[in-house]
Write a protein that holds these residues in place. Structure first.
Motif, PDB file in Angstrom:
ATOM      1  N   PRO A  61       1.520  98.623  26.871  1.00  0.00           N
ATOM      2  CA  PRO A  61       1.022  98.880  25.518  1.00  0.00           C
ATOM      3  C   PRO A  61      -0.491  99.141  25.541  1.00  0.00           C
ATOM      4  O   PRO A  61      -1.142  98.933  26.576  1.00  0.00           O
ATOM      5  N   ALA A  62      -1.023  99.529  24.393  1.00  0.00           N
ATOM      6  CA  ALA A  62      -2.444  99.893  24.335  1.00  0.00           C
ATOM      7  C   ALA A  62      -3.357  98.674  24.479  1.00  0.00           C
ATOM      8  O   ALA A  62      -4.377  98.734  25.167  1.00  0.00           O
ATOM      9  N   SER A  63      -2.985  97.557  23.848  1.00  0.00           N
ATOM     10  CA  SER A  63      -3.901  96.408  23.901  1.00  0.00           C
ATOM     11  C   SER A  63      -3.370  95.336  24.845  1.00  0.00           C
ATOM     12  O   SER A  63      -2.280  94.799  24.668  1.00  0.00           O
ATOM     13  N   VAL A  64      -4.152  95.075  25.867  1.00  0.00           N
ATOM     14  CA  VAL A  64      -3.752  94.141  26.925  1.00  0.00           C
ATOM     15  C   VAL A  64      -4.869  93.123  27.133  1.00  0.00           C
ATOM     16  O   VAL A  64      -6.037  93.492  27.197  1.00  0.00           O
ATOM     17  N   LEU A  65      -4.504  91.848  27.215  1.00  0.00           N
ATOM     18  CA  LEU A  65      -5.489  90.815  27.557  1.00  0.00           C
ATOM     19  C   LEU A  65      -5.056  90.141  28.846  1.00  0.00           C
ATOM     20  O   LEU A  65      -3.861  89.925  29.080  1.00  0.00           O
ATOM     21  N   TYR A  66      -6.021  89.794  29.687  1.00  0.00           N
ATOM     22  CA  TYR A  66      -5.732  89.248  31.014  1.00  0.00           C
ATOM     23  C   TYR A  66      -6.577  88.011  31.288  1.00  0.00           C
ATOM     24  O   TYR A  66      -7.806  88.056  31.174  1.00  0.00           O
ATOM     25  N   LEU A  67      -5.927  86.923  31.621  1.00  0.00           N
ATOM     26  CA  LEU A  67      -6.633  85.705  32.037  1.00  0.00           C
ATOM     27  C   LEU A  67      -6.579  85.626  33.558  1.00  0.00           C
ATOM     28  O   LEU A  67      -5.507  85.424  34.129  1.00  0.00           O
ATOM     29  N   PRO A  68      -7.716  85.800  34.239  1.00  0.00           N
ATOM     30  CA  PRO A  68      -7.690  85.778  35.708  1.00  0.00           C
ATOM     31  C   PRO A  68      -7.468  84.366  36.248  1.00  0.00           C
ATOM     32  O   PRO A  68      -7.648  83.379  35.537  1.00  0.00           O
ATOM     33  N   GLN A  69      -7.084  84.327  37.527  1.00  0.00           N
ATOM     34  CA  GLN A  69      -6.849  83.041  38.184  1.00  0.00           C
ATOM     35  C   GLN A  69      -8.177  82.262  38.283  1.00  0.00           C
ATOM     36  O   GLN A  69      -8.210  81.058  38.089  1.00  0.00           O
ATOM     37  N   GLN A  70      -9.246  82.972  38.597  1.00  0.00           N
ATOM     38  CA  GLN A  70     -10.572  82.347  38.688  1.00  0.00           C
ATOM     39  C   GLN A  70     -11.264  82.519  37.344  1.00  0.00           C
ATOM     40  O   GLN A  70     -11.633  83.620  36.986  1.00  0.00           O
ATOM     41  N   CYS A  71     -11.426  81.410  36.624  1.00  0.00           N
ATOM     42  CA  CYS A  71     -12.041  81.501  35.299  1.00  0.00           C
ATOM     43  C   CYS A  71     -13.558  81.360  35.421  1.00  0.00           C
ATOM     44  O   CYS A  71     -14.061  80.810  36.382  1.00  0.00           O
ATOM     45  N   TYR A  72     -14.267  81.857  34.428  1.00  0.00           N
ATOM     46  CA  TYR A  72     -15.714  81.779  34.467  1.00  0.00           C
ATOM     47  C   TYR A  72     -16.244  81.343  33.113  1.00  0.00           C
ATOM     48  O   TYR A  72     -15.565  81.475  32.091  1.00  0.00           O
ATOM     49  N   ALA A  73     -17.483  80.803  33.134  1.00  0.00           N
ATOM     50  CA  ALA A  73     -18.141  80.402  31.893  1.00  0.00           C
ATOM     51  C   ALA A  73     -19.390  81.237  31.712  1.00  0.00           C
ATOM     52  O   ALA A  73     -20.056  81.581  32.684  1.00  0.00           O
ATOM     53  N   PHE A  74     -19.676  81.588  30.462  1.00  0.00           N
ATOM     54  CA  PHE A  74     -20.942  82.240  30.152  1.00  0.00           C
ATOM     55  C   PHE A  74     -21.963  81.167  29.813  1.00  0.00           C
ATOM     56  O   PHE A  74     -21.598  80.006  29.588  1.00  0.00           O
ATOM     57  N   ARG A  75     -23.249  81.561  29.734  1.00  0.00           N
ATOM     58  CA  ARG A  75     -24.276  80.590  29.340  1.00  0.00           C
ATOM     59  C   ARG A  75     -24.018  80.161  27.910  1.00  0.00           C
ATOM     60  O   ARG A  75     -23.401  80.862  27.141  1.00  0.00           O
ATOM     61  N   GLY A  76     -24.478  78.959  27.583  1.00  0.00           N
ATOM     62  CA  GLY A  76     -24.327  78.471  26.216  1.00  0.00           C
ATOM     63  C   GLY A  76     -23.173  77.493  26.106  1.00  0.00           C
ATOM     64  O   GLY A  76     -22.476  77.215  27.083  1.00  0.00           O
ATOM     65  N   LYS A 129      -6.428  89.431  19.509  1.00  0.00           N
ATOM     66  CA  LYS A 129      -5.044  89.851  19.325  1.00  0.00           C
ATOM     67  C   LYS A 129      -4.682  90.867  20.413  1.00  0.00           C
ATOM     68  O   LYS A 129      -5.535  91.632  20.848  1.00  0.00           O
ATOM     69  N   CYS A 130      -3.425  90.846  20.867  1.00  0.00           N
ATOM     70  CA  CYS A 130      -3.005  91.874  21.822  1.00  0.00           C
ATOM     71  C   CYS A 130      -1.498  92.087  21.738  1.00  0.00           C
ATOM     72  O   CYS A 130      -0.780  91.304  21.123  1.00  0.00           O
ATOM     73  N   GLU A 131      -1.055  93.161  22.397  1.00  0.00           N
ATOM     74  CA  GLU A 131       0.383  93.427  22.484  1.00  0.00           C
ATOM     75  C   GLU A 131       0.969  92.915  23.796  1.00  0.00           C
ATOM     76  O   GLU A 131       2.156  92.654  23.898  1.00  0.00           O
ATOM     77  N   LYS A 158       2.122  83.456  20.965  1.00  0.00           N
ATOM     78  CA  LYS A 158       3.275  84.359  21.047  1.00  0.00           C
ATOM     79  C   LYS A 158       3.998  84.410  19.689  1.00  0.00           C
ATOM     80  O   LYS A 158       4.384  85.476  19.205  1.00  0.00           O
ATOM     81  N   GLU A 159       4.158  83.237  19.088  1.00  0.00           N
ATOM     82  CA  GLU A 159       4.818  83.114  17.784  1.00  0.00           C
ATOM     83  C   GLU A 159       4.042  83.895  16.722  1.00  0.00           C
ATOM     84  O   GLU A 159       4.607  84.615  15.911  1.00  0.00           O
ATOM     85  N   LYS A 160       2.706  83.762  16.758  1.00  0.00           N
ATOM     86  CA  LYS A 160       1.836  84.384  15.757  1.00  0.00           C
ATOM     87  C   LYS A 160       1.814  85.912  15.876  1.00  0.00           C
ATOM     88  O   LYS A 160       1.911  86.621  14.877  1.00  0.00           O
ATOM     89  N   TYR A 161       1.682  86.416  17.096  1.00  0.00           N
ATOM     90  CA  TYR A 161       1.477  87.863  17.272  1.00  0.00           C
ATOM     91  C   TYR A 161       2.709  88.618  17.767  1.00  0.00           C
ATOM     92  O   TYR A 161       2.719  89.848  17.770  1.00  0.00           O
ATOM     93  N   GLY A 162       3.723  87.890  18.223  1.00  0.00           N
ATOM     94  CA  GLY A 162       4.933  88.548  18.706  1.00  0.00           C
ATOM     95  C   GLY A 162       4.698  89.430  19.918  1.00  0.00           C
ATOM     96  O   GLY A 162       5.433  90.392  20.153  1.00  0.00           O
ATOM     97  N   CYS A 163       3.661  89.103  20.695  1.00  0.00           N
ATOM     98  CA  CYS A 163       3.314  89.947  21.837  1.00  0.00           C
ATOM     99  C   CYS A 163       4.247  89.682  23.024  1.00  0.00           C
ATOM    100  O   CYS A 163       5.031  88.739  23.019  1.00  0.00           O
TER     101      CYS A 163
END
Ligand SMILES: Nc1ncnc2c1ncn2[C@@H]1O[C@H](COP(=O)(O)OP(=O)(O)O)[C@@H](O)[C@H]1O
Ligand SMILES: [Mg+2]
Length: 217
Positions: A61-76, A129-131, A158-163
């Motif tokens: 689909p057009a909108s894709v979100l990906y959580l990598p195995q190695q997570c990172y933090a931004f400043r703040g 939000k993503c598909e 998943k329940e909220k967005y049906g992705c």
């Protein structure tokens, strides 16, 4: 719908992924299991568009979100780490509470433990939000309570967005409690594909057996 045909990924003369055909229907949740090096991350990265396939076709689909195995933090602080993805502060607080991080909301994100950081990275992803949601071992750094909160948050999203959700995992609990389908990879090939409870109670492969040893459902 996610549609894979004649997919191959090779590094040099080594084929690390070889999937003749695979379809993920809209709104389904699939767990990807398999030993280290079996190709889970490679498949997710190809679906996320992060790495290129060697052969075949992949439709997502057009909108894709990906959580990598190695997570990172931004400043703040933690709130800032979520709002920089576009969420407002109230949404960020709701997500932090859901993932059991609300007491750390004003702490520096870079000071978090591995399990806390993994849950923060999930908050950042789930604020959008993503598909198609792709998660690479989303509970790998979490303790039992953390893993339970992650499972609930994924289910709620998943329940909220049906992705459509595809997530790799070594956790039979996550597979059973969130997914309706379990695909077992072995050396880049599909070894088993079916309902998690069927595969876990009657493993089709040697690896599936080790995945379930000591686990009763
Ligand atoms: N950039 C790369 N160069 C060469 N081999 C790689 C590269 N990335 C992954 N691989 C190999 O591809 C195989 C599958 O890796 P991966 O998808 O990370 O497995 P998993 O996520 O199931 O542990 C492994 O044997 C790994 O060593
Ligand atoms: Mg991996």
């Amino acid at each position: 719908m996610v549609e894979i045909k004649s997919l191959k990924k090779c590094y040099g003369d080594r084929t690390v992924l070889d999937i003749p055909e695979l379809v993920f229907e809209n709104g389904t949740v699939t767990a990807l299991a398999g030993a280290n090096g079996s190709g889970k991350t490679t498949l997710l990265r190809i679906l996320a568009g992060i790495i290129k396939k060697t052969e075949g076709s992949v439709k997502t689909p057009a909108s894709v979100l990906y959580l990598p195995q190695q997570c990172y933090a931004f400043r703040g602080n933690l709130i800032k780490n979520i709002t920089l993805s576009g969420a407002d502060e109230k949404e960020a607080s709701v997500l932090l509470r859901k993932l059991g991080l609300d007491n750390l909301a004003s702490k520096k994100a870079k000071s978090l433990s591995g399990g806390e950081l993994q849950r923060l990275a999930l908050c950042r992803i789930l604020s959008k939000k993503c598909e198609l949601l792709l998660l690479d071992e989303p509970t790998s750094a979490c303790d039992a309570r953390g893993a339970q909160l992650v499972t609930e948050a994924i289910n709620d999203y998943k329940e909220k967005y049906g992705c459509t959700v595809i997530m790799s995992t070594h956790s039979p609990a996550l597979a059973v409690n969130s997914a309706q389908r379990l695909i077992v990879l072995g050396s880049g090939r599909i070894e088993a594909d079916g309902a998690p409870s069927d595969i876990l109670s009657s493993p089709e492969s040697q690896w599936a057996k080790s995945f379930t040893s000591g686990w009763k459902i």
